[in-house]
Design an enzyme around this catalytic site. Structure first.
Site, mmCIF file in Angstrom:
data_model
loop_
_atom_site.group_PDB
_atom_site.id
_atom_site.type_symbol
_atom_site.label_atom_id
_atom_site.label_comp_id
_atom_site.label_asym_id
_atom_site.label_seq_id
_atom_site.Cartn_x
_atom_site.Cartn_y
_atom_site.Cartn_z
ATOM 1 N N LYS A 67 2.717 -3.450 6.601
ATOM 2 C CA LYS A 67 2.865 -3.606 5.073
ATOM 3 C C LYS A 67 4.280 -3.298 4.952
ATOM 4 O O LYS A 67 4.870 -4.204 4.301
ATOM 5 C CB LYS A 67 1.984 -2.654 4.272
ATOM 6 C CG LYS A 67 0.427 -2.989 4.261
ATOM 7 C CD LYS A 67 0.400 -4.211 3.536
ATOM 8 C CE LYS A 67 -1.253 -4.652 3.400
ATOM 9 N NZ LYS A 67 -1.306 -6.121 2.691
ATOM 10 N N LEU A 111 -13.732 6.569 1.503
ATOM 11 C CA LEU A 111 -14.753 7.412 0.940
ATOM 12 C C LEU A 111 -15.565 6.829 -0.116
ATOM 13 O O LEU A 111 -16.838 7.092 0.094
ATOM 14 C CB LEU A 111 -13.931 8.640 0.221
ATOM 15 C CG LEU A 111 -14.623 9.524 -0.784
ATOM 16 C CD1 LEU A 111 -15.467 10.355 0.448
ATOM 17 C CD2 LEU A 111 -13.812 10.433 -1.604
ATOM 18 N N TYR A 126 -1.207 -0.307 10.613
ATOM 19 C CA TYR A 126 -1.449 -0.972 9.348
ATOM 20 C C TYR A 126 -0.336 -0.732 8.251
ATOM 21 O O TYR A 126 0.154 -1.824 7.636
ATOM 22 C CB TYR A 126 -2.953 -0.350 8.625
ATOM 23 C CG TYR A 126 -2.895 -0.855 7.485
ATOM 24 C CD1 TYR A 126 -3.189 -2.220 6.903
ATOM 25 C CD2 TYR A 126 -2.739 0.207 6.126
ATOM 26 C CE1 TYR A 126 -3.401 -2.343 5.418
ATOM 27 C CE2 TYR A 126 -3.166 -0.376 4.999
ATOM 28 C CZ TYR A 126 -3.201 -1.566 4.628
ATOM 29 O OH TYR A 126 -3.326 -1.806 3.381
ATOM 30 N N ARG A 165 -6.884 12.419 -3.409
ATOM 31 C CA ARG A 165 -5.988 11.136 -3.572
ATOM 32 C C ARG A 165 -5.848 10.662 -5.118
ATOM 33 O O ARG A 165 -6.659 11.075 -5.867
ATOM 34 C CB ARG A 165 -7.086 10.125 -2.667
ATOM 35 C CG ARG A 165 -7.096 10.371 -1.319
ATOM 36 C CD ARG A 165 -5.877 10.027 -0.544
ATOM 37 N NE ARG A 165 -5.831 10.332 0.861
ATOM 38 C CZ ARG A 165 -5.653 11.380 1.481
ATOM 39 N NH1 ARG A 165 -5.323 12.608 0.764
ATOM 40 N NH2 ARG A 165 -5.978 11.502 2.903
ATOM 41 N N SER A 179 0.628 -1.410 0.248
ATOM 42 C CA SER A 179 -0.104 -0.075 -0.144
ATOM 43 C C SER A 179 0.917 1.228 0.223
ATOM 44 O O SER A 179 1.939 1.181 0.628
ATOM 45 C CB SER A 179 -0.881 -0.288 1.157
ATOM 46 O OG SER A 179 -1.537 1.213 1.516
HETATM 47 C C1 UD1 Z 1 -7.289 4.676 3.468
HETATM 48 C C2 UD1 Z 1 -6.030 4.309 4.654
HETATM 49 C C3 UD1 Z 1 -4.962 3.777 3.979
HETATM 50 C C4 UD1 Z 1 -5.395 2.900 2.999
HETATM 51 C C5 UD1 Z 1 -6.434 2.989 2.079
HETATM 52 C C6 UD1 Z 1 -7.002 1.935 1.050
HETATM 53 C C7 UD1 Z 1 -6.451 5.849 6.219
HETATM 54 C C8 UD1 Z 1 -6.018 7.161 7.028
HETATM 55 N N1 UD1 Z 1 -5.807 5.468 5.260
HETATM 56 O O1 UD1 Z 1 -6.461 5.803 2.687
HETATM 57 O O2 UD1 Z 1 -4.033 3.469 4.813
HETATM 58 O O3 UD1 Z 1 -4.487 2.128 2.171
HETATM 59 O O4 UD1 Z 1 -7.492 3.704 2.734
HETATM 60 O O5 UD1 Z 1 -7.857 2.653 0.178
HETATM 61 O O6 UD1 Z 1 -7.514 5.581 6.679
HETATM 62 N N2 UD1 Z 1 -13.068 11.009 3.349
HETATM 63 C C9 UD1 Z 1 -14.069 11.749 3.823
HETATM 64 N N3 UD1 Z 1 -15.112 11.271 4.335
HETATM 65 C C10 UD1 Z 1 -15.180 9.759 4.544
HETATM 66 C C11 UD1 Z 1 -14.180 8.997 4.302
HETATM 67 C C12 UD1 Z 1 -13.079 9.679 3.689
HETATM 68 O O7 UD1 Z 1 -14.110 13.012 3.547
HETATM 69 O O8 UD1 Z 1 -16.367 9.581 4.989
HETATM 70 C C13 UD1 Z 1 -11.799 11.584 2.735
HETATM 71 C C14 UD1 Z 1 -10.529 11.317 3.447
HETATM 72 O O9 UD1 Z 1 -10.134 12.571 4.398
HETATM 73 C C15 UD1 Z 1 -9.445 11.449 2.471
HETATM 74 C C16 UD1 Z 1 -10.372 10.905 1.124
HETATM 75 O O10 UD1 Z 1 -11.672 11.095 1.628
HETATM 76 O O11 UD1 Z 1 -9.176 12.608 1.933
HETATM 77 C C17 UD1 Z 1 -10.013 9.283 0.968
HETATM 78 O O12 UD1 Z 1 -10.225 8.645 2.268
HETATM 79 P P1 UD1 Z 1 -10.088 6.978 2.305
HETATM 80 O O13 UD1 Z 1 -11.042 6.419 1.268
HETATM 81 O O14 UD1 Z 1 -10.559 6.656 3.664
HETATM 82 O O15 UD1 Z 1 -8.756 6.607 1.794
HETATM 83 P P2 UD1 Z 1 -7.222 7.260 2.607
HETATM 84 O O16 UD1 Z 1 -7.555 7.957 3.741
HETATM 85 O O17 UD1 Z 1 -6.623 7.859 1.267
#
Ligand code: UD1
Length: 337
Positions: free
Chosen positions: A152, A199, A148, A230, A124
């Site tokens: 990895k 997300l 996590y 992202r 990852s």
């Molecule tokens: C997350 C994990 C990462 C993992 C990846 C797998 C964390 C801190 N990191 O990455 O280790 O490898 O998933 O896909 O959890 N967001 C919102 N609302 C939500 C969910 C997310 O605003 O309900 C935002 C987050 O702040 C971020 C973006 O969406 O900016 C992506 O979030 P997410 O899908 O959880 O992925 P990562 O955090 O990048």
């Protein structure tokens, strides 16, 4: 090739199986089904019309895994099996080290017994931690900021040391950015247990009415619209990167980390807009505080994947959104429905 696939019933594993079987590879799955469903494998069979062996087994059970590997005689292994929830990894660190690191050690023992020296590992981009520069290339220091990510990075270390210790061993370490999307058929997709922490699965559940609204975690980041950026990668593109990596690993000596991303970042608001467009209405959201441990921007430098695997992403965010919606609308309760 004869490919042993650990964690084949999971989100990325199931999509990779479809591509592997479609290319005529022979696959054998080992999965504990602790966080996945056998139904995913049934649907892989249905989509590909190909035979597929599967064993319900825990990768930590070295004796069992060795028996399976000795019987199947894989030419290569693709190692997906592991735990992947960042929040949970802080609460249950020993489980995470045991499964993700201990499970990898156990797998190596089984591979050695079966005379297999070729492995593709599901790593990852989280191994990089806070960016010292962007985009992330493979030379970026590894400083994971959660358990996590530590597991990895450790598993990568183990595989690298093992691969470097004798000839005839190769390990491709695929560092995934943000995998999203689903197979275009809508038959397989991401099926998180409980409240999704990522997300796109969360947005999908807002669209299907399982959740009321999306919370956007922070709109005051140093990004164009203030929300996190992202590098989202379509799971079918990611699956194809594994097929390409099989070709690479066959003659590789030692370990090679490779980023799997598009090189293009999208903000939370852009993903929300793209998904709302596909669903045909503005999905409800609110601005919430930042989530602990989040960074502003994560984007891959994908040039090594292009050079060494001859692979690059082909699907854009519209395909990602459409396929998620095809999966979610047909399977609002995932494989349990
Ligand atoms: C997350 C994990 C990462 C993992 C990846 C797998 C964390 C801190 N990191 O990455 O280790 O490898 O998933 O896909 O959890 N967001 C919102 N609302 C939500 C969910 C997310 O605003 O309900 C935002 C987050 O702040 C971020 C973006 O969406 O900016 C992506 O979030 P997410 O899908 O959880 O992925 P990562 O955090 O990048």
């Amino acid at each position: 090739m004869r490919v042993l696939v650990t964690g084949g019933a999971g989100f990325i594993g199931s999509h990779t199986l479809v591509e592997l079987l479609g290319q005529g590879h022979h696959c054998c799955v080992v999965d504990s089904f602790a966080t996945s469903s056998p139904e995913a494998l049934a649907r892989v069979r249905e989509l590909t019309n190909a035979p597929l062996d599967a064993h319900e087994a825990d990768i930590r059970d070295t004796a069992r895994l060795t028996g399976i590997a000795e019987e199947f005689r894989p030419e290569a292994v693709i190692h997906f099996a592991g735990l992947k929830a960042v929040g949970e990894s802080a609460e249950r660190p020993v489980d995470y080290y045991e499964v993700n690191v201990g499970g990898t050690l156990s797998l190596i023992r089984a591979m050695e017994a079966a005379g297999c020296g070729r492995v593709i590992f599901s790593s990852s981009a989280t191994v990089y931690g806070d960016p010292e520069y962007l985009p992330f290339d493979e030379a970026h220091p590894l400083k994971p900021i959660n358990v996590y990510g530590q597991t990895k990075a450790m598993a990568e270390r183990v595989l690298s040391d093992w691969a470097g210790a004798a000839p005839g061993r190769g390990a491709v370490l695929l560092r995934y950015f943000n995998p999203v999307g689903a197979h275009a058929s809508g038959r397989i997709g991401e099926d998180p247990a409980g409240i999704p922490s990522n997300l796109m699965p969360f947005l999908a559940q807002v669209a299907s009415g399982e959740r009321e609204r999306l919370s956007i975690f922070g709109d005051d980041y140093d990004t164009p619209d203030g929300t996190g950026v992202r590098d989202y990668i379509h799971v079918v593109d990611l699956a194809r990167a594994h097929v390409a990596a099989l070709g690479r690993v066959a003659a590789l000596e030692g370990a090679e980390p490779i980023n799997v991303g598009t090189g293009r970042g999208y903000s939370v608001k852009e993903m929300h807009a793209a998904f709302s467009k596909v669903v045909g209405r503005e999905l409800p959201y609110e601005i919430a505080p930042r989530r602990a441990g989040d960074i502003a921007t994560s984007v891959a430098d994908p040039s090594r994947a292009r050079e060494r695997l001859g692979w690059e992403a082909a699907h854009g965010i519209e395909d990602m959104a459409k396929s998620i919606w095809a999966w979610q609308s047909a399977n609002p309760r995932g494989y349990r429905g």
